[in-house]
Scaffold this motif. Structure first.
Motif, mmCIF file in Angstrom:
data_model
loop_
_atom_site.group_PDB
_atom_site.id
_atom_site.type_symbol
_atom_site.label_atom_id
_atom_site.label_comp_id
_atom_site.label_asym_id
_atom_site.label_seq_id
_atom_site.Cartn_x
_atom_site.Cartn_y
_atom_site.Cartn_z
ATOM 1 N N LEU A 141 0.365 -6.329 -7.170
ATOM 2 C CA LEU A 141 -0.800 -5.452 -7.207
ATOM 3 C C LEU A 141 -1.677 -5.685 -5.982
ATOM 4 O O LEU A 141 -1.824 -6.813 -5.516
ATOM 5 N N THR A 142 -2.237 -4.631 -5.466
ATOM 6 C CA THR A 142 -3.145 -4.736 -4.327
ATOM 7 C C THR A 142 -4.538 -5.134 -4.813
ATOM 8 O O THR A 142 -4.853 -4.968 -5.999
ATOM 9 N N GLU A 144 -7.288 -3.633 -4.357
ATOM 10 C CA GLU A 144 -7.968 -2.448 -4.867
ATOM 11 C C GLU A 144 -7.560 -2.142 -6.299
ATOM 12 O O GLU A 144 -8.386 -1.753 -7.146
ATOM 13 N N GLU A 145 -6.261 -2.332 -6.584
ATOM 14 C CA GLU A 145 -5.787 -2.099 -7.952
ATOM 15 C C GLU A 145 -6.349 -3.127 -8.923
ATOM 16 O O GLU A 145 -6.695 -2.799 -10.063
ATOM 17 N N SER A 148 -9.909 -2.168 -9.637
ATOM 18 C CA SER A 148 -10.023 -1.021 -10.543
ATOM 19 C C SER A 148 -9.780 -1.420 -11.996
ATOM 20 O O SER A 148 -10.352 -0.824 -12.913
#
Length: 417
Positions: A141-142, A144-145, A148
């Motif tokens: 997962l990045t 940003e993910e 979120s």
């Protein structure tokens, strides 16, 4: 001057000139001053905790050490032996042993004394955040993910009202401020009840204990003496309340320009706060002090000597504590609870609970008016009944307890008719 005013003013002057009254009057100011001074000096002299970090995973230790914090700073150490020596020499305040495996990150804090709950919770949250980032990277997962996934939901609360046509409109929500006022009113009511219930029962019991009551009642009516004592003590309570109100008005001239006060006043509508809700809170507080004072006066007339006053007003104490805790906890946690709704109309309890219901907006002005009416009628009936029983109560000396004294007083009252 009538005998009523002579008795009332004598009680008033005797109490307001006493050392205990001045101590009681100044106590909130002393507590506020000490709390402010303690917080001020604590902020100025607050030392940053130095925490050693030990871990076989150097990357993990470095990641923790680079985390900024206002209450602590980290230092990476080579081994637990070095950490123990540094802790013993007071070069550090604690050391943190970290390890990481496939199950997650584990941390163990060693210190001679507590670093404080806030610092310890921050350290735990810090490890939880690093563990979440590590697992997210393992799952591909990045950042940003990950962000979120942890983003909180947006939640707002709106107060609505309906006009005669059924059209809804959004108004100002001052429930938080009303809750604070209701909470403060509950505490003030409990404090005044405990204080003045003891004073008025002591006033009556002391005269009865010295056997001077027969002389007093030979020159004045028992009801006049009862009302004079009661009114005098209530004047003392009113004096204390007035002093606090004046002190608040004067202090407001200094605090009104503070940023936190300006922001607070700018976020609420003073007109809605200072209207019905505040008026009813004051009414319930004053009626609560009055009805409990009447009950305490009745209890004080049943003892033989002043030393028994603390025991005889226990029913007043327990009844007041019941209303206090019921309103403070159940009333705030579940304002629509059936018990809360019913007890908000029961005298002795309604003074505590109805303001809380008004603060939570689970009771209307009509509900409050009904509760006030019941409380006023009960206060009048109780006052008249206690005044009628007063003459026989203060002439009865019975060592068999309050119940026996009350029964003997009732028989005496019937014979006097």
């Amino acid at each position: 001057m009538s005998k009523f005013w002579i008795i009332a003013l004598d009680v008033y002057k005797k109490n307001v000139k006493s050392v205990s009254f001045f101590i009681m009057l100044l106590l909130p100011f002393i507590v506020a001053g000490v709390s402010y001074a303690a917080g001020h000096f604590a902020n100025q002299s607050n030392e940053v905790n130095k925490i050693g970090i030990i871990s076989k995973q150097k990357e993990l230790a470095e990641a923790i050490a680079q985390t900024p914090g206002s209450d602590y700073q980290f230092e990476v150490l080579g081994s637990e032996e070095d950490a123990e020596k540094a802790l013993h020499a007071e070069e550090i305040d604690a050391f943190f042993v970290l390890s990481a495996d496939e199950t997650g990150i584990k941390g163990e804090l060693f210190s001679e004394s507590s670093l404080g709950t806030a610092t310890e919770m921050t350290l735990q949250q810090l490890l939880t955040g690093i563990q979440g980032t590590t697992r997210a990277q393992a799952l591909g997962l990045t950042p940003e993910e990950v962000a979120s996934l942890s983003q909180p939901v947006t939640f707002t609360k709106q107060k609505v009202s309906f006009d005669d046509d059924g059209k809804m409109s959004i108004g100002e929500d001052n429930s938080s401020v009303q809750y604070v006022i209701g909470f403060a009113g509950t505490i003030v009511l409990f404090f005044f009840i405990m204080t003045y219930a003891g004073i008025i029962s002591q006033e009556i019991a002391s005269e009865k204990g010295t056997r001077i009551m027969e002389v007093i009642l030979s020159s004045t009516r028992a009801q006049t003496h009862f009302y004079g004592k009661l009114f005098g003590v209530l004047l003392v309570a009113a004096t204390q309340l007035i002093v606090y109100v004046v002190a608040f008005i004067i202090s407001y001239q200094w605090i009104k320009d503070m940023d936190i006060v300006k922001n607070f006043l700018g976020s609420i509508s003073l007109q809605s706060i200072l209207s019905n809700f505040l008026i009813f809170t004051i009414i319930f507080t004053m009626l609560g002090i009055f009805i409990y004072s009447v009950l305490a006066a009745l209890c004080g007339s049943l003892v033989n000597k002043a030393e028994d006053t603390a025991k005889v007003i226990l029913p007043v104490t327990y009844l007041s504590m019941g209303g206090y805790f019921l309103g403070l906890f159940l009333g705030n946690m579940s304002p629509n609870n059936l018990v809360v709704r019913v007890t908000s109309y029961i005298p002795f309890l309604s003074s505590y609970i109805m303001p809380i219901r008004l603060a939570n907006e689970t009771a209307s002005i009509g509900n409050a008016l009904v509760s006030v009416a019941i409380l006023v009628v009960t206060s009048i009936v109780l006052t008249l009944g206690c005044a009628k029983m007063y003459k026989s109560n203060v002439l009865v000396y019975n060592d068999n307890g309050i119940i026996a004294t009350l029964k003997q007083s009732m028989r005496l009252m019937k014979n006097q008719k």
